[in-house]
Design an enzyme around this catalytic site. Structure first.
Site, mmCIF file in Angstrom:
data_model
loop_
_atom_site.group_PDB
_atom_site.id
_atom_site.type_symbol
_atom_site.label_atom_id
_atom_site.label_comp_id
_atom_site.label_asym_id
_atom_site.label_seq_id
_atom_site.Cartn_x
_atom_site.Cartn_y
_atom_site.Cartn_z
ATOM 1 N N HIS A 237 115.236 31.435 45.502
ATOM 2 C CA HIS A 237 114.582 30.267 44.911
ATOM 3 C C HIS A 237 113.067 30.432 44.917
ATOM 4 O O HIS A 237 112.369 29.952 44.013
ATOM 5 C CB HIS A 237 114.971 29.004 45.689
ATOM 6 C CG HIS A 237 116.320 28.480 45.318
ATOM 7 N ND1 HIS A 237 117.061 27.670 46.120
ATOM 8 C CD2 HIS A 237 117.077 28.684 44.199
ATOM 9 C CE1 HIS A 237 118.204 27.374 45.527
ATOM 10 N NE2 HIS A 237 118.230 27.974 44.367
ATOM 11 N N ASN B 142 122.587 42.315 33.829
ATOM 12 C CA ASN B 142 122.476 42.101 35.274
ATOM 13 C C ASN B 142 123.801 42.375 35.968
ATOM 14 O O ASN B 142 123.890 43.149 36.922
ATOM 15 C CB ASN B 142 122.014 40.671 35.570
ATOM 16 C CG ASN B 142 120.666 40.363 34.952
ATOM 17 O OD1 ASN B 142 119.966 41.256 34.507
ATOM 18 N ND2 ASN B 142 120.308 39.097 34.917
ATOM 19 N N ASP B 143 124.867 41.731 35.483
ATOM 20 C CA ASP B 143 126.177 41.945 36.087
ATOM 21 C C ASP B 143 126.744 43.317 35.743
ATOM 22 O O ASP B 143 127.372 43.970 36.583
ATOM 23 C CB ASP B 143 127.159 40.854 35.641
ATOM 24 C CG ASP B 143 127.092 39.619 36.536
ATOM 25 O OD1 ASP B 143 126.701 39.768 37.714
ATOM 26 O OD2 ASP B 143 127.417 38.521 36.073
ATOM 27 N N GLU C 244 130.058 42.319 30.539
ATOM 28 C CA GLU C 244 129.374 42.457 31.822
ATOM 29 C C GLU C 244 130.254 43.151 32.852
ATOM 30 O O GLU C 244 129.883 43.287 34.023
ATOM 31 C CB GLU C 244 128.934 41.081 32.346
ATOM 32 C CG GLU C 244 130.017 40.030 32.293
ATOM 33 C CD GLU C 244 129.485 38.607 32.453
ATOM 34 O OE1 GLU C 244 128.375 38.449 32.991
ATOM 35 O OE2 GLU C 244 130.174 37.667 32.037
ATOM 36 N N ARG D 253 123.031 28.820 28.957
ATOM 37 C CA ARG D 253 123.779 28.830 30.219
ATOM 38 C C ARG D 253 124.289 27.412 30.465
ATOM 39 O O ARG D 253 123.604 26.584 31.064
ATOM 40 C CB ARG D 253 122.866 29.294 31.361
ATOM 41 C CG ARG D 253 122.369 30.726 31.191
ATOM 42 C CD ARG D 253 121.505 31.165 32.379
ATOM 43 N NE ARG D 253 120.263 30.415 32.426
ATOM 44 C CZ ARG D 253 119.134 30.795 31.844
ATOM 45 N NH1 ARG D 253 119.089 31.941 31.185
ATOM 46 N NH2 ARG D 253 118.042 30.056 31.925
ATOM 47 N N CYS E 259 121.792 39.953 26.503
ATOM 48 C CA CYS E 259 121.206 38.708 27.004
ATOM 49 C C CYS E 259 120.799 38.814 28.463
ATOM 50 O O CYS E 259 120.371 37.826 29.062
ATOM 51 C CB CYS E 259 122.173 37.530 26.819
ATOM 52 S SG CYS E 259 123.708 37.704 27.742
#
Length: 866
Positions: A489, A750-751, A727, A596, A798
């Protein structure tokens, strides 16, 4: 007529206590309960009941000594000292009290058959893992010599469901042995070798060992101690890996008990993977050498002036070091008024909740939904029943509210920090942040905020989200922390504030003297010290050139992203809400490549209705220009990011478990509601496309597509393009087969990277290696493009690679049709494409696919110093 109390009788084998059924239903043997903790009698011996009615009653006379904050479980202490735990359903803690109405409070005296809790049978049946309701004796090891369960159908408060046989005290023995006084023996310190501490299994082994001895046996860690014959007491201490503990015993066989138990504890209580650790800290394996679990920090850079970490927020910062250190608040430990301490804790929590709500509302009013969501999550931590239970238990033991709360949130944060899932482990700092806020409210003490002069580079072990949100970008030139990762975060807030940041920096950064001039490169994840005036001047000039370039890129943001040789690439936005969509239109976005949709579902206690969702999707579609694409990804949550109203059993590997479309197929009512809401927005102006996340098999896609088509036909909506996220490696490898049925692909780099390399993308230590430019990942993207284009399907990217300036030329060369990027990056990505030729991009891509490493690939596309 009042319900009969439990019956107590004496026999040669021990006192027998009959316990009445706490609910009406069918008795089930405890070992058949689909939960290893109850089935293995780790909590204690008992019975389970499949309930047919919704009222839990007292199984015996006694005092209510504990009520779980989630209201699903309570404990009664009988006159004989039995601690009778009743527990409604399995995994009902996740319901956070919803559907439970408690009729008693802690300290009440109750009679067998008195109503305790009324619960919603239907809600528990749909929200919990099971309705099975357990009644167990939590202090079995101390009190029981046996338990005789009944069978068949039982009526609450009327029928006997079990008979407890109390342990018979040993008769005095004549002679010298009988006259020998008990003695107290304490072991030397033992370093706990169990990789995840004394969790349920080793705690059970320890308690069984201790129960073999007549002496009282105690587990000691610092000032904490617990009955070593009680699994609950051991687990309640939350003993962690490498904690130092001692075994103490008092009684005639104390020496034998300590020698035996201490040796078994040193060896790991039979747990696989536990390696004895001597006082010096080195593990001694019985056979082959074993590497130390926590090696000493080592210098990772060949240049002594450069410290390496992980990029948390891009950008360059030049300034002087300001070390941020947090001082501990002093608290008193003991109190003789638990009711006063409970009020102090509750009041402090209430005040903290008001503060967090105000902070969340202020950020939401500033159209900063992502930052607001962080503090909404902090409010959820305040309501966490396990955290509150830890604090309440300590208060009941005579601790002050401040002492109990600090111990509770510290233990809870340490527990999170030790999880294998590094993304969840990174949330420990959020727990500490919330914990500190409440502690300040309890004590009235306020930590002094450091005075930050302009041009400061902050260095700290860690910063809390509250610390970060309050930073002034006009004064803070950047910051680095030895803890945390790119997905924390704090990193999210740094990017939102446009403050350069590096996470996981080498610990020697904490030794840099304050006032030292340094250069922080957020993009490269480095901190350079001992800089010269010439280097500073170069950086200042570079920053100025970057600012000028960004201004020019923004001026031309609405121009198409067309290469010098006429090849067009669509550049669209990744968004998380309406504010993002509106901002994207000011940056030159040609549409939205990823909405998302989970933002609609987060930070709520109930699922959004179809009408609520339809309105949100409609508003976003209207924010785009008519005809622009709006690709909506269906709900992507799971074991790694659960929802309070969508309980998912904890998983050892949540990234490999119930997430993405798997959740939608398991809970089709959630998916169907969302699909209908999306379909109702198709006439709002934008061209809506739908894609399913975490598709790994064609069967999964067909099942999801069938649900989508059923709802579309029922609403009479014309055909809508339906695609999938690529992904998972299996999807890329089978792209030719998928392309026969899907309308488009969107690569989530990313994944895809973490699954291809088997590395958690949120891991602070592995993050530098989790690089989408690894040739293996690029090869899978190329395979996906080949399969899609052969069938006339388009492919977008993406994931984070779409915004990576070194990746863009390679993705264009591989043949990707669309790049969906973060909103701030849209103008620069479009400008970069306009400076490239397709022919050169294809040459670079061919070289990259034949390279040996991500570093070799990045060397093909060096970063421009400007």
């Amino acid at each position: 007529m009042s319900a009969p109390s439990e019956t107590t009788s004496a026999s040669a084998s021990g006192t027998r206590v009959t316990l009445l059924a706490p609910v009406t239903g069918v008795l089930v043997p405890i070992e058949q309960v689909p939960d290893p903790v109850f089935a293995g009698r780790m909590v204690g011996d008992g019975v389970s009941i499949d309930p047919l009615e919704n009222t839990l009653v007292a199984p015996c006379d006694g005092e209510v000594v504990h009520l779980h904050p989630s209201l699903h479980a309570l404990t009664i202490r009988s006159p004989e000292g039995l601690e009778v735990l009743t527990h409604i359903g399995l995994d009902t803690v996740r319901m956070r009290g919803e559907g439970f109405e408690v009729r008693v409070k802690v300290g009440d005296q109750v009679s067998a058959g008195d109503p305790l809790i009324v619960f919603d049978l239907d809600l528990v049946a749909t929200q919990a893992k099971s309705l099975l309701t357990q009644m167990v004796i939590a202090n079995t090891a101390d009190m029981l010599s046996g338990l005789e369960p009944a069978t068949g159908f039982v009526t609450a408060g009327r029928d006997v469901c079990a008979t407890a046989i109390l342990a018979v005290p040993a008769e005095p023995v004549e002679g010298a042995a009988a006259r020998q006084p008990g003695k107290k023996v304490t072991s030397d310190a033992i370093i706990v070798p169990n990789p995840v501490g004394l969790h349920a299994r080793p705690a059970s082994v320890l308690s069984n060992l201790a129960a073999q001895y007549e002496s009282d046996v105690t587990l000691i860690r610092g000032e904490d101690q617990g009955n070593a014959k009680s699994v609950m007491a051991i687990m309640g201490m939350e003993v962690r890996f490498r904690d130092k503990v001692r075994i103490s015993a008092y009684g005639a066989d104390a020496e034998a008990a300590v020698n035996d138990i201490a040796e078994q504890l040193r060896l790991g209580l039979g747990e696989e993977g536990a390696v004895p650790i001597e006082e010096g800290g080195e593990e001694h394996a019985p056979a082959a050498p074993v590497a130390a679990v926590a090696p000493a920090p080592r210098r990772r850079s060949d240049d002594p002036n450069v410290l390496l970490g992980v990029s948390a927020s891009p950008g360059l910062g030049v300034g002087t070091v300001l070390q941020i250190r947090h001082e501990e608040i002093e608290v008193e430990e003991n109190s003789n008024d638990r009711h006063r301490e409970r009020r102090r804790l509750n009041d402090a929590i209430d005040r903290s909740a008001v503060q967090l709500t105000a902070l969340e509302d202020r950020l939401a009013a500033q159209a900063d939904a992502e930052k607001a969501a962080i503090f909404a999550a902090h409010r959820e931590i305040l309501r966490d029943p396990e955290l509150l239970d830890l604090a309440s238990s300590a208060i009941d033991k005579g601790k002050t509210a401040a002492y109990a709360w600090r111990a509770a949130y510290t233990n809870y944060a340490d527990k999170l920090a030790g999880l294998k899932n590094e993304v969840l482990a990174g949330r420990a700092i959020d727990v500490r942040d919330v914990g500190s806020r409440v502690l300040e409210e309890i004590t009235g003490q306020r930590r002094e905020k450091a005075l930050i002069p302009p041009g400061s580079i902050l260095v700290a072990e860690d910063l809390t989200p509250s610390d970060t949100a309050s930073l002034d970008p006009s004064k803070v030139a950047g910051f680095c922390t030895t803890a945390g990762g790119a997905s924390s975060h704090v990193a999210i807030l740094a990017r939102a504030l446009d403050i350069p940041a590096v996470a996981g920096i080498e610990p020697r950064a904490l030794d840099i003297p304050e006032g030292t001039r340094v250069i922080l490169d957020g993009a490269k994840g480095t901190l350079r010290q001992n800089v010269t005036e010439e280097e500073v001047a170069r950086i200042r000039a570079r920053q100025e050139r970057q600012a000028q370039r960004r201004a020019i890129e923004l001026e031309h943001a609405d121009e198409p992203a067309t290469t010098t040789d006429g090849h067009h690439v669509e550049v669209v936005a990744n968004i998380g809400g309406l504010e993002d969509a509106q901002a994207a239109m000011t940056k030159g976005a040609e549409g939205v490549g990823l909405l998302r949709s989970e933002f609609v579902f987060m930070d709520r206690r109930t699922a959004p209705t179809e009408d609520e969702q339809a309105q949100i999707y409609t508003d976003i579609a209207k924010a785009l220009k008519p005809g622009q694409p709006l690709v909506i990804r269906t709900l992507d949550v799971g074991g790694d990011k659960p929802l309070p109203y969508l309980p998912i059993a904890p998983e050892e590997n949540p990234f490999l478990g119930q997430r993405g479309v798997r959740v939608g197929l398991d809970r089709p009512e959630i998916l169907r509601t969302q699909v209908r809401a999306i379909l109702r927005a198709t006439e709002a102006g934008a061209k809506i496309n739908v894609m399913f996340p975490m598709i790994s098999t064609i069967e999964d896609f067909r099942l999801a597509k069938a649900i989508f088509e059923e709802e579309r036909h029922a609403l009479g909506v014309p055909a809508v393009p339906v695609g999938i996220m690529c992904e998972v490696p299996s999807t890329a490898v089978m792209a030719h087969q998928f392309a026969a049925e899907v309308d488009f692909f969107s690569v989530g780099t990313n994944d895809l990277t973490q699954y291809t390399l088997a590395m958690d993308r949120g891991h602070p230590k592995l993050a530098p290696q989790v690089d989408a430019l690894n040739p293996a990942v690029l090869g899978l993207i190329a395979e996906c493009v080949r399969g899609a284009h052969a069938a006339g399907r388009w492919v977008g990217v993406c994931g984070g690679a779409a915004s990576d300036v070194q990746a863009v030329p390679l993705l264009v060369g591989i043949g990707v049709d669309e790049l969906s990027v973060s909103v701030p990056a849209i103008p620069s990505v479009k400008a970069l494409i306009r400076s490239l030729s397709l022919e050169r991009c294809q040459e670079l891509a061919a070289q990259a696919l034949g390279a040996e490493s991500a570093a070799a690939v990045r060397a093909l596309v060096p970063l421009d110093d400007d």
